[in-house]
Scaffold this motif. Structure first.
Motif, PDB file in Angstrom:
ATOM      1  N   GLY A   1      -9.949 -15.819   2.524  1.00 11.84           N
ATOM      2  CA  GLY A   1      -8.659 -15.424   2.761  1.00 11.84           C
ATOM      3  C   GLY A   1      -8.602 -14.254   3.587  1.00 11.84           C
ATOM      4  N   ALA A   2      -9.512 -14.068   4.385  1.00 14.10           N
ATOM      5  CA  ALA A   2      -9.317 -12.622   5.239  1.00 14.10           C
ATOM      6  C   ALA A   2      -8.877 -13.186   6.901  1.00 14.10           C
ATOM      7  CB  ALA A   2     -11.002 -12.328   5.438  1.00 14.10           C
ATOM      8  N   LEU A   3      -8.678 -14.302   7.133  1.00 18.09           N
ATOM      9  CA  LEU A   3      -8.098 -14.494   8.293  1.00 18.09           C
ATOM     10  C   LEU A   3      -6.727 -15.271   8.237  1.00 18.09           C
ATOM     11  CD1 LEU A   3     -11.152 -15.752  10.246  1.00 18.09           C
ATOM     12  CD2 LEU A   3     -10.194 -13.498  10.269  1.00 18.09           C
ATOM     13  N   GLN A   4      -5.750 -15.002   9.107  1.00 21.78           N
ATOM     14  CA  GLN A   4      -4.481 -15.941   9.057  1.00 21.78           C
ATOM     15  C   GLN A   4      -4.451 -16.905  10.046  1.00 21.78           C
ATOM     16  OE1 GLN A   4      -0.928 -13.738  11.448  1.00 21.78           O
ATOM     17  NE2 GLN A   4      -2.185 -11.868  10.609  1.00 21.78           N
ATOM     18  N   PRO A   5      -3.773 -18.086   9.397  1.00 20.42           N
ATOM     19  CA  PRO A   5      -3.572 -19.171  10.446  1.00 20.42           C
ATOM     20  C   PRO A   5      -2.837 -18.849  11.784  1.00 20.42           C
ATOM     21  CG  PRO A   5      -2.775 -19.982   8.203  1.00 20.42           C
ATOM     22  CD  PRO A   5      -3.063 -18.233   8.539  1.00 20.42           C
ATOM     23  N   LEU A   6      -3.313 -19.465  12.783  1.00 19.96           N
ATOM     24  CA  LEU A   6      -2.710 -19.058  14.106  1.00 19.96           C
ATOM     25  C   LEU A   6      -1.223 -19.883  14.251  1.00 19.96           C
ATOM     26  CD1 LEU A   6      -5.750 -19.182  16.305  1.00 19.96           C
ATOM     27  CD2 LEU A   6      -4.992 -17.308  15.249  1.00 19.96           C
ATOM     28  N   ASP A   7      -0.436 -19.131  15.009  1.00 25.40           N
ATOM     29  CA  ASP A   7       0.828 -19.996  15.223  1.00 25.40           C
ATOM     30  C   ASP A   7       0.583 -20.434  16.643  1.00 25.40           C
ATOM     31  OD1 ASP A   7       3.275 -20.768  15.704  1.00 25.40           O
ATOM     32  OD2 ASP A   7       4.288 -18.849  15.050  1.00 25.40           O
ATOM     33  N   ARG A   8       0.680 -21.587  16.703  1.00 21.64           N
ATOM     34  CA  ARG A   8       0.222 -22.493  18.070  1.00 21.64           C
ATOM     35  C   ARG A   8       1.513 -22.465  19.190  1.00 21.64           C
ATOM     36  NH1 ARG A   8      -3.595 -27.783  17.294  1.00 21.64           N
ATOM     37  NH2 ARG A   8      -5.012 -26.852  15.966  1.00 21.64           N
ATOM     38  N   ALA A   9       2.864 -22.293  18.495  1.00 24.23           N
ATOM     39  CA  ALA A   9       3.933 -22.257  19.264  1.00 24.23           C
ATOM     40  C   ALA A   9       3.969 -20.736  20.074  1.00 24.23           C
ATOM     41  CB  ALA A   9       5.168 -22.153  18.333  1.00 24.23           C
ATOM     42  N   LYS A  10       3.094 -19.952  19.581  1.00 26.40           N
ATOM     43  CA  LYS A  10       2.716 -18.692  20.280  1.00 26.40           C
ATOM     44  C   LYS A  10       1.960 -18.570  21.362  1.00 26.40           C
ATOM     45  CE  LYS A  10       5.207 -16.061  16.578  1.00 26.40           C
ATOM     46  NZ  LYS A  10       5.153 -15.042  15.275  1.00 26.40           N
TER      47      LYS A  10
ATOM     48  N   PRO B   1      -7.146 -10.986  11.695  1.00 28.81           N
ATOM     49  CA  PRO B   1      -7.362 -10.853  10.457  1.00 28.81           C
ATOM     50  C   PRO B   1      -5.950 -11.012   9.782  1.00 28.81           C
ATOM     51  CG  PRO B   1      -8.412  -9.017  11.564  1.00 28.81           C
ATOM     52  CD  PRO B   1      -7.551 -10.246  12.567  1.00 28.81           C
ATOM     53  N   LYS B   2      -6.272 -11.460   8.222  1.00 32.08           N
ATOM     54  CA  LYS B   2      -4.894 -11.644   7.277  1.00 32.08           C
ATOM     55  C   LYS B   2      -4.065 -10.381   7.370  1.00 32.08           C
ATOM     56  CE  LYS B   2      -2.607 -14.138   4.210  1.00 32.08           C
ATOM     57  NZ  LYS B   2      -2.592 -15.580   4.474  1.00 32.08           N
ATOM     58  N   ASP B   3      -4.432  -9.252   7.384  1.00 31.63           N
ATOM     59  CA  ASP B   3      -3.649  -8.200   7.214  1.00 31.63           C
ATOM     60  C   ASP B   3      -3.313  -7.142   8.703  1.00 31.63           C
ATOM     61  OD1 ASP B   3      -6.165  -7.068   7.643  1.00 31.63           O
ATOM     62  OD2 ASP B   3      -6.138  -5.996   5.639  1.00 31.63           O
ATOM     63  N   ALA B   4      -3.585  -8.152   9.723  1.00 29.48           N
ATOM     64  CA  ALA B   4      -3.346  -7.556  11.084  1.00 29.48           C
ATOM     65  C   ALA B   4      -2.021  -6.868  11.198  1.00 29.48           C
ATOM     66  CB  ALA B   4      -3.556  -8.530  12.143  1.00 29.48           C
ATOM     67  N   PRO B   5      -2.115  -5.354  11.682  1.00 30.65           N
ATOM     68  CA  PRO B   5      -0.813  -4.490  11.916  1.00 30.65           C
ATOM     69  C   PRO B   5      -0.046  -5.075  13.092  1.00 30.65           C
ATOM     70  CG  PRO B   5      -2.836  -3.143  11.752  1.00 30.65           C
ATOM     71  CD  PRO B   5      -3.477  -4.559  12.082  1.00 30.65           C
ATOM     72  N   ASN B   6      -0.601  -5.749  14.097  1.00 29.35           N
ATOM     73  CA  ASN B   6       0.216  -6.421  15.010  1.00 29.35           C
ATOM     74  C   ASN B   6      -0.137  -7.809  15.511  1.00 29.35           C
ATOM     75  OD1 ASN B   6       1.877  -6.595  17.354  1.00 29.35           O
ATOM     76  ND2 ASN B   6       1.175  -4.683  18.171  1.00 29.35           N
ATOM     77  N   ALA B   7      -0.357  -8.782  14.550  1.00 29.81           N
ATOM     78  CA  ALA B   7      -0.313 -10.041  14.756  1.00 29.81           C
ATOM     79  C   ALA B   7       0.536 -10.750  16.096  1.00 29.81           C
ATOM     80  CB  ALA B   7       0.176 -11.014  13.499  1.00 29.81           C
ATOM     81  N   GLU B   8       1.724 -10.251  16.389  1.00 32.62           N
ATOM     82  CA  GLU B   8       2.472 -10.678  17.398  1.00 32.62           C
ATOM     83  C   GLU B   8       1.572 -10.472  18.961  1.00 32.62           C
ATOM     84  OE1 GLU B   8       5.539 -12.882  19.122  1.00 32.62           O
ATOM     85  OE2 GLU B   8       5.137 -12.332  17.073  1.00 32.62           O
ATOM     86  N   ALA B   9       1.027  -9.198  18.960  1.00 30.34           N
ATOM     87  CA  ALA B   9       0.418  -8.777  20.022  1.00 30.34           C
ATOM     88  C   ALA B   9      -0.994  -9.441  19.889  1.00 30.34           C
ATOM     89  CB  ALA B   9       0.159  -7.199  20.047  1.00 30.34           C
ATOM     90  N   ALA B  10      -1.689  -9.740  19.072  1.00 27.29           N
ATOM     91  CA  ALA B  10      -2.758 -10.667  18.803  1.00 27.29           C
ATOM     92  C   ALA B  10      -2.570 -12.057  19.547  1.00 27.29           C
ATOM     93  CB  ALA B  10      -3.258 -10.778  17.457  1.00 27.29           C
ATOM     94  N   HIS B  11      -1.518 -12.576  19.001  1.00 30.88           N
ATOM     95  CA  HIS B  11      -1.201 -13.906  19.704  1.00 30.88           C
ATOM     96  C   HIS B  11      -0.950 -13.932  21.344  1.00 30.88           C
ATOM     97  CE1 HIS B  11      -0.155 -15.369  15.440  1.00 30.88           C
ATOM     98  NE2 HIS B  11      -0.707 -16.737  15.846  1.00 30.88           N
TER      99      HIS B  11
END
Length: 370
Positions: free
Chosen positions: A98-107, A283-293
């Motif tokens: 559970g250490a990674l979050q699913p990706l949002d393919r729309a992004k 990562p599940k707790d990424a501070p900036n998942a938006e920028a990661a996408h």
């Protein structure tokens, strides 16, 4: 707004719009994307372009082993937005934990650029390709200096794992330096496969055979290193290294540029080589998942990922990038294997925790030489 509106109103709304744009720009610039990747594994110009086009600053840290990456992610609160685990065993194990979050393919509009066949191979580690995309891929084999090896071991087979794993060859090659990859996760499955065993075996008897094989060559190993193998091969400090394909090919390029008469080649041994995929994940707790996408989508542009391949000499998973890849890289079957080469390659899976601990203990004994 109508061109016939009062000039004052146009000035007020124009000033408001400028303020909004300025605020948005400031907010974007204040963002930071935290990346944790393998060393020597991206074109710095690609990072600069991403920062320039998005206004997002990049903090870029590197690691040299999957063990280091995995420990940091499993501990939580790593502070990273993008990590680059290898598909097996690390990527699949991080998913199960559970250490990674699913990706949002729309992004990730450029998802469609990915090679479907390669992504299907990754499906074994990540069902439905929910948690990551292939960044780069390759094989694990031997980086070698043919001329130096011929001097000390003229009858040694340059296309076989025997070159390293048979003591009668390793003892002679030791005179010009042997570098062993410092990663139990990568080395042990390869030795199992070399011995004709299942690379995913957890049997104690099989592990003992691996240990016997490695201990027999331990006196002949000069150094343990992963990323450092590039420099050691390129400068002639080592004439043989257990290495990732791209690292050996980078070493060959550096040696040629240095013009000191050092020749380096990469070989995927005839007995078979491990095929791996390095994956862009969040990562599940990424501070900036938006920028990661945004970063993942940016990298999946053909011209961007082609620049990465041209710089690091690892193949990517975006077929449309091939016309932009340097011809000598594209033509090298050690970088881009032919379809028939895949029959010799194998992939690995995760092993149970108890077996992993046994492997780690064995690896520690091997490194210590006792």
């Amino acid at each position: 707004m109508s061109q016939h509106a009062p000039a004052f109103a146009r000035r007020v709304l124009g000033a408001f719009a400028a303020a909004v744009i300025a605020t948005a720009a400031t907010a974007a610039i204040s963002q930071t994307l935290n990346v944790y990747n393998w060393n020597d594994y991206i074109d710095p110009a690609v990072i600069e372009r991403f920062q320039r086009e998005t206004g997002i600053a990049v903090r870029y840290d590197v690691f040299e082993s999957l063990e280091t990456l995995e420990a940091k992610l499993l501990a939580g609160r790593s502070g990273y937005d993008i990590v680059v685990p290898t598909n097996e065993p690390t990527f699949s194990r991080l998913i199960r934990a559970g250490a990674l979050q699913p990706l949002d393919r729309a992004k990730i509009p450029n998802w469609g650029n990915l090679d479907r066949t390669l992504m299907q191979r990754l499906d074994r580690s990540d069902e439905g390709n929910r948690h990551g995309v292939i960044y780069l891929w390759g094989t694990i084999g031997l980086g070698l200096n043919p001329a130096r090896i011929r001097e000390v071991a003229p009858d040694a087979p340059l296309d076989s794992w025997d070159l390293l794993f048979k003591p009668e060859h390793a003892s002679r090659i030791a005179r010009c330096g042997i570098t062993m990859m410092d990663s139990a996760i990568d080395v042990i499955p390869t030795v199992l496969h070399y011995l004709g065993l299942d690379p995913n075996s957890t049997a104690e008897a099989d592990l003992r055979k691996v240990e016997q094989t490695l201990m027999a060559i331990r006196p002949h190993i000069r150094t343990f290193s992963t990323g450092g193998a590039i420099e050691q091969l390129a400068t002639g400090q080592s004439c043989l290294a257990f290495a990732y394909s791209g690292d050996a090919i980078q070493a060959a390029d550096r040696a040629q540029e240095a013009g000191q008469g050092v020749e380096v080649k990469y070989v995927a041994p005839r007995e078979g080589a491990q095929l791996w995929f390095d994956v862009l994940a969040i990562p599940k707790d990424a501070p900036n998942a938006e920028a990661a996408h945004r970063f993942i989508d940016f990298l999946l542009q053909p011209e961007v990922i082609a620049a990465v391949t041209n710089h690091v000499a690892y193949p990517n998973a975006v077929p449309a990038s091939k016309p932009m890849i340097e011809p000598d890289i594209l033509a090298d079957r050690n970088v881009y294997p032919a379809e028939q080469d895949f029959a010799r390659f194998f992939t690995i899976g995760a092993v149970p925790q108890a077996a992993e601990r046994a492997r780690s203990r064995m690896w520690a004994r091997f490194k210590a030489g006792r």
